[in-house]
Design a protein around this motif. Structure first.
Motif, PDB file in Angstrom:
ATOM      1  N   LEU A  30      34.702  23.281 -51.390  1.00 33.30           N
ATOM      2  CA  LEU A  30      35.772  23.110 -50.411  1.00 33.30           C
ATOM      3  C   LEU A  30      35.186  22.886 -49.025  1.00 33.30           C
ATOM      4  N   PRO A  31      35.920  22.199 -48.151  1.00 32.94           N
ATOM      5  CA  PRO A  31      35.451  22.082 -46.764  1.00 32.94           C
ATOM      6  C   PRO A  31      35.432  23.452 -46.094  1.00 32.94           C
ATOM      7  N   ALA A  32      34.681  23.566 -45.020  1.00 35.51           N
ATOM      8  CA  ALA A  32      34.573  24.846 -44.305  1.00 35.51           C
ATOM      9  C   ALA A  32      35.876  25.150 -43.580  1.00 35.51           C
ATOM     10  N   PRO A  33      36.285  26.410 -43.555  1.00 38.16           N
ATOM     11  CA  PRO A  33      37.493  26.788 -42.817  1.00 38.16           C
ATOM     12  C   PRO A  33      37.219  26.897 -41.325  1.00 38.16           C
ATOM     13  N   VAL A  34      38.285  26.981 -40.551  1.00 37.77           N
ATOM     14  CA  VAL A  34      38.148  27.219 -39.108  1.00 37.77           C
ATOM     15  C   VAL A  34      37.798  28.678 -38.854  1.00 37.77           C
ATOM     16  N   LEU A  35      38.416  29.574 -39.598  1.00 37.73           N
ATOM     17  CA  LEU A  35      38.124  30.999 -39.486  1.00 37.73           C
ATOM     18  C   LEU A  35      38.403  31.667 -40.822  1.00 37.73           C
ATOM     19  N   VAL A  36      37.893  32.874 -40.976  1.00 35.78           N
ATOM     20  CA  VAL A  36      38.061  33.647 -42.211  1.00 35.78           C
ATOM     21  C   VAL A  36      38.670  34.998 -41.874  1.00 35.78           C
ATOM     22  N   THR A  37      39.671  35.394 -42.620  1.00 34.36           N
ATOM     23  CA  THR A  37      40.218  36.745 -42.517  1.00 34.36           C
ATOM     24  C   THR A  37      40.019  37.446 -43.856  1.00 34.36           C
ATOM     25  N   VAL A  38      39.652  38.704 -43.790  1.00 39.91           N
ATOM     26  CA  VAL A  38      39.403  39.514 -44.984  1.00 39.91           C
ATOM     27  C   VAL A  38      40.200  40.804 -44.849  1.00 39.91           C
ATOM     28  N   ALA A  39      40.989  41.130 -45.862  1.00 37.84           N
ATOM     29  CA  ALA A  39      41.789  42.367 -45.850  1.00 37.84           C
ATOM     30  C   ALA A  39      41.233  43.347 -46.874  1.00 37.84           C
ATOM     31  N   ARG A  40      41.052  44.593 -46.451  1.00 35.07           N
ATOM     32  CA  ARG A  40      40.517  45.623 -47.352  1.00 35.07           C
ATOM     33  C   ARG A  40      41.591  46.177 -48.295  1.00 35.07           C
ATOM     34  N   SER A  41      42.778  46.436 -47.774  1.00 31.85           N
ATOM     35  CA  SER A  41      43.917  46.919 -48.581  1.00 31.85           C
ATOM     36  C   SER A  41      43.568  48.159 -49.397  1.00 31.85           C
ATOM     37  N   SER A  42      42.802  49.056 -48.796  1.00 28.95           N
ATOM     38  CA  SER A  42      42.392  50.260 -49.523  1.00 28.95           C
ATOM     39  C   SER A  42      43.160  51.499 -49.100  1.00 28.95           C
ATOM     40  N   ASP A  43      43.564  51.598 -47.850  1.00 26.62           N
ATOM     41  CA  ASP A  43      44.296  52.775 -47.393  1.00 26.62           C
ATOM     42  C   ASP A  43      45.611  52.938 -48.145  1.00 26.62           C
ATOM     43  N   ASP A  44      46.239  51.825 -48.507  1.00 30.17           N
ATOM     44  CA  ASP A  44      47.497  51.894 -49.242  1.00 30.17           C
ATOM     45  C   ASP A  44      47.289  51.880 -50.755  1.00 30.17           C
TER      46      ASP A  44
ATOM     47  N   PRO B  11      30.538  39.482 -38.781  1.00 31.11           N
ATOM     48  CA  PRO B  11      31.929  39.861 -39.045  1.00 31.11           C
ATOM     49  C   PRO B  11      32.453  40.860 -38.022  1.00 31.11           C
ATOM     50  N   ALA B  12      33.658  40.630 -37.548  1.00 33.89           N
ATOM     51  CA  ALA B  12      34.331  41.564 -36.649  1.00 33.89           C
ATOM     52  C   ALA B  12      35.071  42.582 -37.506  1.00 33.89           C
ATOM     53  N   LEU B  13      34.574  43.796 -37.539  1.00 29.90           N
ATOM     54  CA  LEU B  13      35.148  44.841 -38.408  1.00 29.90           C
ATOM     55  C   LEU B  13      36.311  45.505 -37.684  1.00 29.90           C
ATOM     56  N   HIS B  14      37.414  44.797 -37.649  1.00 27.79           N
ATOM     57  CA  HIS B  14      38.588  45.245 -36.900  1.00 27.79           C
ATOM     58  C   HIS B  14      39.098  46.586 -37.420  1.00 27.79           C
ATOM     59  N   TYR B  15      38.963  46.829 -38.709  1.00 24.66           N
ATOM     60  CA  TYR B  15      39.491  48.058 -39.301  1.00 24.66           C
ATOM     61  C   TYR B  15      38.807  49.309 -38.768  1.00 24.66           C
ATOM     62  N   LEU B  16      37.620  49.167 -38.184  1.00 22.41           N
ATOM     63  CA  LEU B  16      36.931  50.324 -37.628  1.00 22.41           C
ATOM     64  C   LEU B  16      37.420  50.685 -36.230  1.00 22.41           C
TER      65      LEU B  16
ATOM     66  N   LYS C 100      31.734  28.072 -32.203  1.00 25.37           N
ATOM     67  CA  LYS C 100      30.303  27.804 -32.394  1.00 25.37           C
ATOM     68  C   LYS C 100      29.885  28.189 -33.809  1.00 25.37           C
ATOM     69  N   LYS C 101      30.365  29.333 -34.251  1.00 21.17           N
ATOM     70  CA  LYS C 101      30.187  29.764 -35.638  1.00 21.17           C
ATOM     71  C   LYS C 101      31.536  30.208 -36.167  1.00 21.17           C
ATOM     72  N   ILE C 102      31.699  30.125 -37.478  1.00 22.28           N
ATOM     73  CA  ILE C 102      32.979  30.505 -38.083  1.00 22.28           C
ATOM     74  C   ILE C 102      33.178  32.012 -37.926  1.00 22.28           C
ATOM     75  N   PRO C 103      34.250  32.435 -37.246  1.00 22.36           N
ATOM     76  CA  PRO C 103      34.489  33.878 -37.107  1.00 22.36           C
ATOM     77  C   PRO C 103      35.065  34.470 -38.389  1.00 22.36           C
ATOM     78  N   VAL C 104      34.677  35.705 -38.650  1.00 20.81           N
ATOM     79  CA  VAL C 104      35.180  36.447 -39.811  1.00 20.81           C
ATOM     80  C   VAL C 104      35.770  37.752 -39.302  1.00 20.81           C
ATOM     81  N   TYR C 105      37.038  37.981 -39.599  1.00 20.98           N
ATOM     82  CA  TYR C 105      37.737  39.189 -39.146  1.00 20.98           C
ATOM     83  C   TYR C 105      38.095  40.032 -40.367  1.00 20.98           C
ATOM     84  N   VAL C 106      37.636  41.265 -40.372  1.00 22.57           N
ATOM     85  CA  VAL C 106      37.919  42.171 -41.483  1.00 22.57           C
ATOM     86  C   VAL C 106      38.941  43.199 -41.013  1.00 22.57           C
TER      87      VAL C 106
END
Length: 382
Positions: free
Chosen positions: A330-344, A372-377, A17-23
């Motif tokens: 660009l065309p819209a994506p199906v979903l978005v993933t975002v990586a923080r990469s800060s712990d390392d 956004p789904a803040l998976h890292y939390l 329904k809306k583009i999901p964003v996973y962090v």
């Protein structure tokens, strides 16, 4: 498992329904959401495109990963690390194209588009690629002999720094190079905007990162004929295997007094390093982290990892003047993933929250996204 290309191409896709964003925190954690979208028929069973903004390709392979494990669906996920999560998904057929968009300071792979074969080495069953670029040869990942193979398309292109004042025509040229015309995943590592080489700070007072270079050094072959390349890769594999054996002993025992391997030239070089690192660790009141030392050494080939700590203004400009106009074309994506990469340590901890907030703000401007789904939390909370 992926179906045949004919079957997957005819299978209708469902829509979010809306583009999901996973962090996520560690970048390989993004793959679980891509696999879930495939399982939920939001992405095709094979051939998905990954649009990958990052200061690192993340396209290595664990040298001990079997091809059959790469094709084991979600059972693969626990076997992956941040640097090696993309190619196994391509080996399983889930990813058919990878577009690595790099900042100017990241040059691990040459720009351009090429077809890459990935499959099992016929004698070992280990996952390998037929790509002769230094990025793969230096990790002993090349093989011309492959079974159970898949092909995927790899495109590498630079996203120019805003200060380079690129014209609309040049931006359109980049859009044409990316050439997105099918369902795809937008994947953004926040270290794209500011990145550190965390190994530079490891025992930096003795310049450990520089001391590792002659130990882990890799010489490119004189020419790229298959026979020459395979001999060089075989030699590199022996070098890496010996170094891994030495550092595993150090990690377990803290010294080389009872090391049972040969007293080779590599052993002699590492022995000298052990003395320097041990003395420095004692000064710091700590025990050496030999696994970290080995991991740092494995990045010393071909000049080491990129290191570019951006100013706040540089980050804002990159997000507003490079990322935003590109996404708008660009065309819209199906979903978005975002990586923080800060712990390392790859995305500086003092900058990551600001970068994340700015990137999420841009995504809201461009797309109709879900919260956004803040998976890292919800993970790694100990």
């Amino acid at each position: 498992m992926p179906k045949s290309s004919g079957e997957s191409s005819l299978q209708p896709l469902k829509r979010f329904k809306k583009i999901p964003v996973y962090v996520v925190e560690e970048h390989n954690e993004a793959l679980q959401f891509i696999y879930s979208a495939i399982g939920g028929k939001k992405l095709p069973c094979e051939g998905t495109t990954l649009l990958h903004f990052d200061s690192h390709p993340d396209m290595l392979i664990d040298r001990k990963l079997k091809g059959e494990d790469a094709r084991a669906g979600r059972n693969l996920l626990p076997l992956l690390q941040i640097e090696n999560w993309i190619v196994p998904a391509a080996a399983a057929g889930y990813l058919g194209r990878v577009v690595w968009l790099r900042p100017p300071w990241a040059t691990q792979l040459a720009d351009g588009t090429r077809a890459v074969r990935v499959g099992d080495h016929p004698r070992t069953g280990l996952l390998r690629v037929d790509c002769k670029e230094p990025y793969y040869m230096s990790d002993a990942l090349y093989s011309n002999e492959l079974i159970n193979e898949r092909k995927f398309t790899l495109t590498v292109a630079e996203v120019p720094n805003p200060t380079q004042q690129k014209s609309d025509d040049e931006l359109q040229k980049l859009v044409d190079t990316i050439d997105l015309s099918q369902p795809y995943v937008l994947d953004i590592d926040l270290d794209f905007f500011s990145t550190a080489n965390p190994f530079l700070s490891l025992y930096d007072s003795i310049k450990l990162y520089d001391l590792l270079e002659p130990i882990f050094n890799f010489e490119l072959p004189e020419n790229d004929d298959v026979f020459t390349v395979e001999k060089v890769v075989e030699s590199r594999e022996r070098q890496l295997a010996e170094l891994e054996h030495i550092f595993e002993h150090l990690d377990e025992h803290g010294n080389l007094l009872t090391y049972g391997g040969g007293k080779t030239e590599l052993y002699t070089k590492v022995s000298a390093l052990v003395d320097a690192v041990t003395k420095e660790a004692e000064k710091l009141g700590d025990a050496p982290d030999w696994f970290a030392v080995f991991a740092g050494g494995c990045t010393r080939d071909q000049g080491g990892l990129p290191h570019h700590i951006s100013t706040e203004q540089e980050m804002r400009d990159m997000i507003k003047e490079s990322l935003l106009p590109l996404l708008l074309r660009l065309p819209a994506p199906v979903l978005v993933t975002v990586a923080r990469s800060s712990d390392d340590g790859y995305c500086p901890k003092h900058q990551v929250d600001l970068i994340q907030s700015l990137v999420l703000q841009i995504l809201k401007e461009v797309y109709d996204i879900d919260d956004p789904a803040l998976h890292y939390l919800t993970v790694n909370t100990n």
